[in-house]
Design an enzyme around this catalytic site. Structure first.
Site, PDB file in Angstrom:
ATOM      1  N   HIS A   1       6.380  -3.803  -6.063  1.00 20.09           N
ATOM      2  CA  HIS A   1       5.903  -2.431  -6.239  1.00 20.09           C
ATOM      3  C   HIS A   1       6.759  -1.706  -7.280  1.00 20.09           C
ATOM      4  CE1 HIS A   1       4.907   1.757  -5.356  1.00 20.09           C
ATOM      5  NE2 HIS A   1       3.802   1.302  -4.802  1.00 20.09           N
TER       6      HIS A   1
ATOM      7  N   GLY B   1      -1.577   5.005  -1.603  1.00 25.82           N
ATOM      8  CA  GLY B   1      -0.296   5.582  -1.219  1.00 25.82           C
ATOM      9  C   GLY B   1      -0.472   6.813  -0.365  1.00 25.82           C
ATOM     10  N   GLY B   2      -0.339   7.989  -0.978  1.00 22.06           N
ATOM     11  CA  GLY B   2      -0.365   9.246  -0.233  1.00 22.06           C
ATOM     12  C   GLY B   2      -1.573   9.432   0.657  1.00 22.06           C
TER      13      GLY B   2
ATOM     14  N   ASN C   1      -0.212   1.782   1.776  1.00 26.14           N
ATOM     15  CA  ASN C   1       1.243   1.648   1.675  1.00 26.14           C
ATOM     16  C   ASN C   1       1.876   2.958   2.128  1.00 26.14           C
ATOM     17  OD1 ASN C   1       3.905   1.194   0.963  1.00 26.14           O
ATOM     18  ND2 ASN C   1       3.550   1.384  -1.239  1.00 26.14           N
TER      19      ASN C   1
ATOM     20  N   GLU D   1      -1.130  -1.209 -10.659  1.00 20.15           N
ATOM     21  CA  GLU D   1      -0.724   0.173 -10.418  1.00 20.15           C
ATOM     22  C   GLU D   1      -0.118   0.739 -11.694  1.00 20.15           C
ATOM     23  OE1 GLU D   1       2.296   0.409  -7.400  1.00 20.15           O
ATOM     24  OE2 GLU D   1       3.577  -0.983  -8.474  1.00 20.15           O
TER      25      GLU D   1
END
Length: 251
Positions: A95, A234-235, A9, A167
């Site tokens: 999300h 993510g990151g 993402n 998450e």
């Protein structure tokens, strides 16, 4: 056998040239990986460009959100059918950042999920508890409510187009990660709830991803857990080498 999924993402990062450079770097790292489904979720404006860049490889395209109507006077929105037209096979819905910053509710998540399935998209349906909810010992209560409301009104056959992403909100972008055991406990509970709402067989086939500061250093331990079927990254999905390493966690 549940095929693992590693999904990246990108959130609000990467303009067109950056996205295409990333894909050019990533493809050689993952092109021989056949036992993991690879998904990337760029911003809306680069979906078509990224689709062209991944046209002949094993990477699938996801959007980060959609609207629940196919067309109409809804300024600023993107419909599921438009995502399909842009080349998407997947869409992220629910999300925690959509819930936190943009007023997403279980009801709007449910409407979006139904619209996305109707359009033929596979949904990455996100659920998870905040730090306050975890500390109040409400993790299971929150997860059950989000699952029940998010999947309300879906037929059993619709679950083939659902991937659940757990998450824990307290572990997103904080550098904190649920321990392998904490993640497994949550995933096992999610699978149990799906079995209660639908069937045990559906629960055994649905894939449940972990999302919360997944990195090359911790992905293998997470993926060794029996109820963790992949990761929503993510990151670490913003750099080709780190995302490639996560995709190739078995190597």
């Amino acid at each position: 056998m549940r095929t693992p999924i590693i999904a990246g993402n990108w959130k609000l990062f990467k303009k067109s040239s950056e996205a295409q450079d990333f894909v050019a770097e990533l493809i050689p790292l993952v092109q021989k990986t056949t036992d993991v489904e690879i998904v990337i979720a760029p911003v809306f404006t680069v979906l078509s460009a990224v689709k062209r860049a991944i046209a002949d490889c094993n990477i699938m395209l996801s959007a980060q959100d959609c609207f629940w109507e196919e067309e109409g006077a809804f300024t600023g929105e993107i419909s599921p059918g438009m995502l399909v037209d842009a080349g998407c096979s997947h869409v992220i819905i629910g999300h925690s950042e959509r819930r936190q910053y943009f007023g997403e509710t279980d009801e709007t998540v449910n409407r979006k999920i139904k619209a996305a399935i109707t359009a033929g998209l596979t949904v990455l349906f996100c659920i998870g508890e905040t730090l306050a909810e975890r500390e109040a010992d409400k993790t299971f209560e929150v997860l059950r409510t989000q699952i029940e409301n998010g999947l309300a009104g879906l037929a059993r056959g619709d679950l083939a187009k659902i991937v659940i992403a757990y998450e824990p909100v307290w572990a997103i972008g904080t550098g904190k990660t649920a321990t392998d055991e904490q993640a497994q406990i949550a995933h096992a509970f999610i699978r149990k709830v799906v079995g209660e709402l639908f069937t045990v067989q559906i629960a055994e086939t649905i894939r449940i991803l972990y999302g919360g500061s997944v990195k090359p250093e911790n992905v293998r331990g997470l993926m060794n857990q029996p109820d963790i079927d992949g990761a929503l990254v993510g990151g670490a999905s913003l750099k080709a080498d780190s995302f490639g390493a996560i995709v190739n966690y078995k190597a």
